[in-house]
Design an enzyme around this catalytic site. Structure first.
Site, mmCIF file in Angstrom:
data_model
loop_
_atom_site.group_PDB
_atom_site.id
_atom_site.type_symbol
_atom_site.label_atom_id
_atom_site.label_comp_id
_atom_site.label_asym_id
_atom_site.label_seq_id
_atom_site.Cartn_x
_atom_site.Cartn_y
_atom_site.Cartn_z
ATOM 1 C CG LEU A 147 -4.125 3.785 -2.693
ATOM 2 C CD1 LEU A 147 -3.771 2.867 -3.853
ATOM 3 C CD2 LEU A 147 -5.474 4.471 -2.938
ATOM 4 C CB SER A 148 -0.635 5.577 -3.040
ATOM 5 O OG SER A 148 0.241 6.449 -3.714
ATOM 6 C CB ALA A 149 1.677 7.865 0.596
#
Length: 386
Positions: A147-149
């Site tokens: 997720l995300s980073a």
């Protein structure tokens, strides 16, 4: 490129916002610590989960949390270990340390951490090798998500070690090589600037000397994400269409409620890339249908992305099939797995991805050597440790 003062201001605002949304760092933790997995040049921590009586030759999924999260919190909210018990696969959770990044973000934009053979990327690769050797897992069915980073770091792993993975899933992530500095990272997150599709494809091809077959890619994004622009979803698809030799236009589009999907299939009809866009959803992982639990950046929209991703990879059944199998039957984690890859994976590739080094790794149960020495020998044989 934005001024450095602008970057500092944005960093301060991001840190202040994240400080109020630390995701269940005290969540009930049934994960185990992976203590020894090589030289660990990236200084990461590692957790893992093995369902009871997991069969030899089971798949393994690498799960990367987002900023401000940790392994236990992300597992609790995403439902990955819940699905692992049902479907019968292992999990490994790389975990960022505050000494590397105060917001617990994987350093997806740092060249030293996203290059094959160095930094955080090599640490994660060492974790995977250690899990495969220690638990007898299937090299043909190694997958990664984040997720995300964590999604951007998963993109870096897929690019730098494509021969390792059968598939990946990037949630609110960014394409590999799109940023190499903090100001560039913020711009790309907002959807500003960035390399062309051709440049992104060249970055992917230049990340390793791999010539194929390539991992299949599932992309997820909230259409109302104001942290990582949804334009990054199309950028990721464009980066991977090149190596998969797919046309720009998707093979199929479908919409079910807030869930809009684009699918790119090869000539044999096998889905190699998909974009899942969730209308009205902000920054986070889509949840639903009893799998996982809502929390900050973990959003109940009635869509169980964890299960859908595992289905796309071919390692889990649909919710309907799982419901039909529930009851007095033996759980999937206690049933022997087939020795060949799942049909979707087997058909999507002319041959399974192989490790760089040709080496048959012994199981520690067959030898009188310490487990640590066997792992280190395996890592050296694979070129992952000196």
């Amino acid at each position: 490129m934005r001024k450095i003062s602008d970057t500092i201001a944005r960093l301060a605002a991001l840190q202040a916002r994240h400080a109020t949304h630390t995701v269940d760092l005290g969540a009930s933790d049934h994960l185990r610590t992976l203590a020894d997995f090589g030289t660990n040049p990236g200084g990461l921590g590692a957790k893992f989960y093995i369902p009871n009586d997991l069969s030899k030759g089971a798949p393994v999924v690498v799960v990367l949390h987002g900023c401000t999260q940790n392994a236990a919190g992300y597992d609790h909210h995403s439902g990955w270990s819940q699905l692992a018990d049902e479907a019968g696969f292992a999990l490994v959770f790389p975990e960022q340390q505050r000494g590397n990044n105060p917001n617990l973000c994987f350093n997806w934009f740092q060249p030293g951490d996203t290059k094959r053979g160095s930094g955080e990327a090599l640490s994660i690769r060492q974790m995977i090798e250690t899990m495969v050797v220690t638990h007898g897992l299937d090299r043909r069915r190694i997958f990664i998500t984040g997720l995300s980073a964590g999604g951007a770091m998963a993109a870096a792993m897929l690019a730098t070690y494509p021969e390792v993975f059968a598939g990946g899933a990037l949630i609110a992530g960014l394409p590999y090589g799109s940023a190499t500095t903090i100001p560039e990272a913020f711009d790309r997150m907002r959807g500003h600037g960035g390399p062309s599709e051709q440049d992104l494809q060249q970055a992917l091809r230049g990340a390793s000397d791999h010539q194929g077959p390539w991992p299949r890619i599932s992309i997820w994004h909230g259409a109302a994400d104001h942290t990582v622009s949804p334009s990054n979803a199309e950028a990721i698809a464009g980066q991977w269409r090149g190596v998969h030799r797919l046309e720009k236009a998707p093979t199929r589009r479908e919409v079910a409620g807030p869930h809009a999907k684009q699918v790119w299939r090869n000539g044999a009809g096998e889905a190699l890339i998909e974009i899942n866009m969730i209308a009205g959803m902000g920054h986070g992982t889509p949840l639903g249908n009893g799998l996982g639990a809502p929390g900050p950046y973990m959003i109940d929209v009635g869509i169980a992305s964890t299960r859908d991703i595992a289905q796309f990879w071919g390692i889990a059944a649909s919710e309907e099939s799982a419901s039909r199998r529930s009851g007095p039957q033996v759980p999937a984690s206690r049933r022997p797995l087939p020795q060949s890859p799942a049909p979707g994976i087997q058909n999507a590739k002319t041959k399974p991805p192989q490790p760089t080094a040709i080496y048959q790794f012994p199981r520690h149960t067959d030898l009188g050597q310490p487990v640590k020495k066997i792992i280190e020998d395996a890592l050296r044989a694979a070129g992952l440790m000196r």
